[in-house]
Enzyme design. Structure first.
Site, PDB file in Angstrom:
ATOM      1  N   GLU A   3       0.817  -1.212   0.000  1.00 35.12           N
ATOM      2  CA  GLU A   3       0.000   0.000   0.000  1.00 35.12           C
ATOM      3  C   GLU A   3       0.852   1.264   0.000  1.00 35.12           C
ATOM      4  O   GLU A   3       0.553   2.223  -0.713  1.00 35.12           O
ATOM      5  CB  GLU A   3      -0.954  -0.005   1.201  1.00 35.12           C
ATOM      6  CG  GLU A   3      -2.033  -1.064   1.113  1.00 35.12           C
ATOM      7  CD  GLU A   3      -2.875  -0.949  -0.159  1.00 35.12           C
ATOM      8  OE1 GLU A   3      -3.106   0.179  -0.636  1.00 35.12           O
ATOM      9  OE2 GLU A   3      -3.289  -1.998  -0.684  1.00 35.12           O
ATOM     10  N   GLU A  44      -0.388  -2.324  -9.606  1.00 38.05           N
ATOM     11  CA  GLU A  44      -0.564  -3.374  -8.607  1.00 38.05           C
ATOM     12  C   GLU A  44       0.665  -4.273  -8.529  1.00 38.05           C
ATOM     13  O   GLU A  44       1.084  -4.686  -7.440  1.00 38.05           O
ATOM     14  CB  GLU A  44      -1.811  -4.198  -8.928  1.00 38.05           C
ATOM     15  CG  GLU A  44      -3.108  -3.492  -8.589  1.00 38.05           C
ATOM     16  CD  GLU A  44      -3.200  -3.142  -7.119  1.00 38.05           C
ATOM     17  OE1 GLU A  44      -2.888  -3.992  -6.268  1.00 38.05           O
ATOM     18  OE2 GLU A  44      -3.580  -1.994  -6.822  1.00 38.05           O
ATOM     19  N   HIS A  57      -6.005  -6.268 -10.603  1.00 39.37           N
ATOM     20  CA  HIS A  57      -5.515  -7.188  -9.569  1.00 39.37           C
ATOM     21  C   HIS A  57      -5.360  -8.607 -10.104  1.00 39.37           C
ATOM     22  O   HIS A  57      -4.827  -9.468  -9.408  1.00 39.37           O
ATOM     23  CB  HIS A  57      -6.462  -7.213  -8.374  1.00 39.37           C
ATOM     24  CG  HIS A  57      -6.538  -5.923  -7.622  1.00 39.37           C
ATOM     25  ND1 HIS A  57      -7.485  -4.964  -7.898  1.00 39.37           N
ATOM     26  CD2 HIS A  57      -5.770  -5.442  -6.618  1.00 39.37           C
ATOM     27  CE1 HIS A  57      -7.314  -3.939  -7.079  1.00 39.37           C
ATOM     28  NE2 HIS A  57      -6.279  -4.193  -6.313  1.00 39.37           N
TER      29      HIS A  57
END
Length: 337
Positions: free
Chosen positions: A150, A173, A255
């Site tokens: 993150e 990602e 993702h």
């Protein structure tokens, strides 16, 4: 995984998953709307950990532990504080970056965010960390690699600023996975052979039967469970999933298709051996610095190969390992250095 959980027969699990999906979509929208550099407090990369007390707005957060203060009774606060320090030190000592923005940005975390929140999210200003639903996921501060992932979104926002859709979003990602994994490997001083190359393996409750959220070594094998389904990540371009650029379509599979560049990094790192952050990590980091918002897989592959040639030589082992890794996952057309 959360989509699958949202349809679980257990009402507590399905309610928590649906709430997490709604809140996460809102936070990601906030992140995309905020311009890089806004809302920054530059305090020499000092850490602050706030208790959200299960609210969804940082205004209700209470500062529990600041930089240099001793541990507190709340173990979640202490884990978040320590994780912020590891990520900060990794970027400083390994990549010579002054905090996530390279300008000494303070690192702020909000723990106990929302109610049964199954995620941790960088919202463009700070990281918000949930406690999990207690049945499938536990406190997300247990996942150093998850928090590293993150916080890496802040680094990419300040550099390439990848658009969060289709291949550029999948690269965003993937880069976050790469450096989230490297943060954990660096903290444990693991070699490429000692690392498990799993993301989020420590955030699941015991006995749930889930290995991890994603596998960089073998995308598509991180989990296969009746409760959450099967890991949908492809490991090769032949299995690339062209999905709608909607929330239901994972914004074009950001993702999902990230498994392809993830495996490319794994292949390059293991071909080089030793510590993945020393050469492969340096190449990927330098490539991100010169990437653009709409960079696609082939663009990034070419940039990593060019970067390897610049750093180590056009006929180097490093260049050949990087170019070969992308070829193995079906991203071809890299011009020889």
């Amino acid at each position: 995984m959360l989509d699958q959980l949202s349809g679980a027969a257990d009402a507590d699990l399905s309610d928590a998953a649906r709430a997490t999906l709604r809140t996460t979509a809102h936070l990601r929208a906030e992140r995309s709307e905020r311009k890089a550099g806004t809302g920054i407090t530059r305090t020499g990369a000092a850490r602050e950990v706030f208790d959200c007390r299960h609210a969804e707005t940082p205004d209700n957060g209470v500062l529990i532990r600041g930089e240099g203060q001793p541990p507190v009774e709340d173990a979640t606060v202490n884990r978040a504080y320590d994780a912020l320090g590891v990520v900060r030190d990794f970027y400083r000592e390994v990549l010579h970056r002054d905090s996530i923005d390279d300008s000494g940005r303070g690192l702020r975390a909000y723990v106990h965010f929302a109610n049964r929140y199954n995620n941790a999210v960088w919202d463009g200003q700070q990281i918000k960390i949930g406690d999990g639903d207690g049945k499938v996921m536990r406190d997300l501060t247990y996942g150093l690699d998850v928090l590293g992932h993150e916080l890496t979104h802040a680094m990419t926002a300040a550099t390439a600023n990848f658009e969060f859709r289709s291949q550029s979003g999948a690269l965003d990602e993937s880069v976050a996975d790469v450096f989230g994994s490297l943060v954990r490997q660096w903290a444990l001083r693991q070699t490429v052979d000692e690392a498990d190359w799993l993301l989020g393996g420590s955030i699941f409750t015991p006995g749930i039967g889930l290995d991890a959220m994603r596998s960089m070594k073998a995308p598509g094998t991180a989990y296969d469970n009746k409760l959450v389904g099967k890991d949908p990540q492809p490991a090769h371009m032949k299995d690339y999933r062209a999905l709608p650029e909607t929330q239901q379509g994972d914004f074009g599979g950001v993702h999902i298709n990230s498994g392809i560049p993830n495996r490319a990094f794994y292949l390059a790192a293991t071909a080089l051996g030793g510590h993945a952050w020393e050469r492969a990590g340096r190449i990927w980091y330098e490539a991100v610095q010169v990437s653009t918002p709409r960079t696609r897989f082939a663009d990034f592959a070419a940039t990593t190969a060019t970067t390897a040639a610049r750093l180590y030589g056009p006929a180097s082992t490093e260049h050949d390992a990087v170019a070969g890794a992308w070829e193995q996952v079906g991203v071809t057309g890299i011009v020889p250095a």
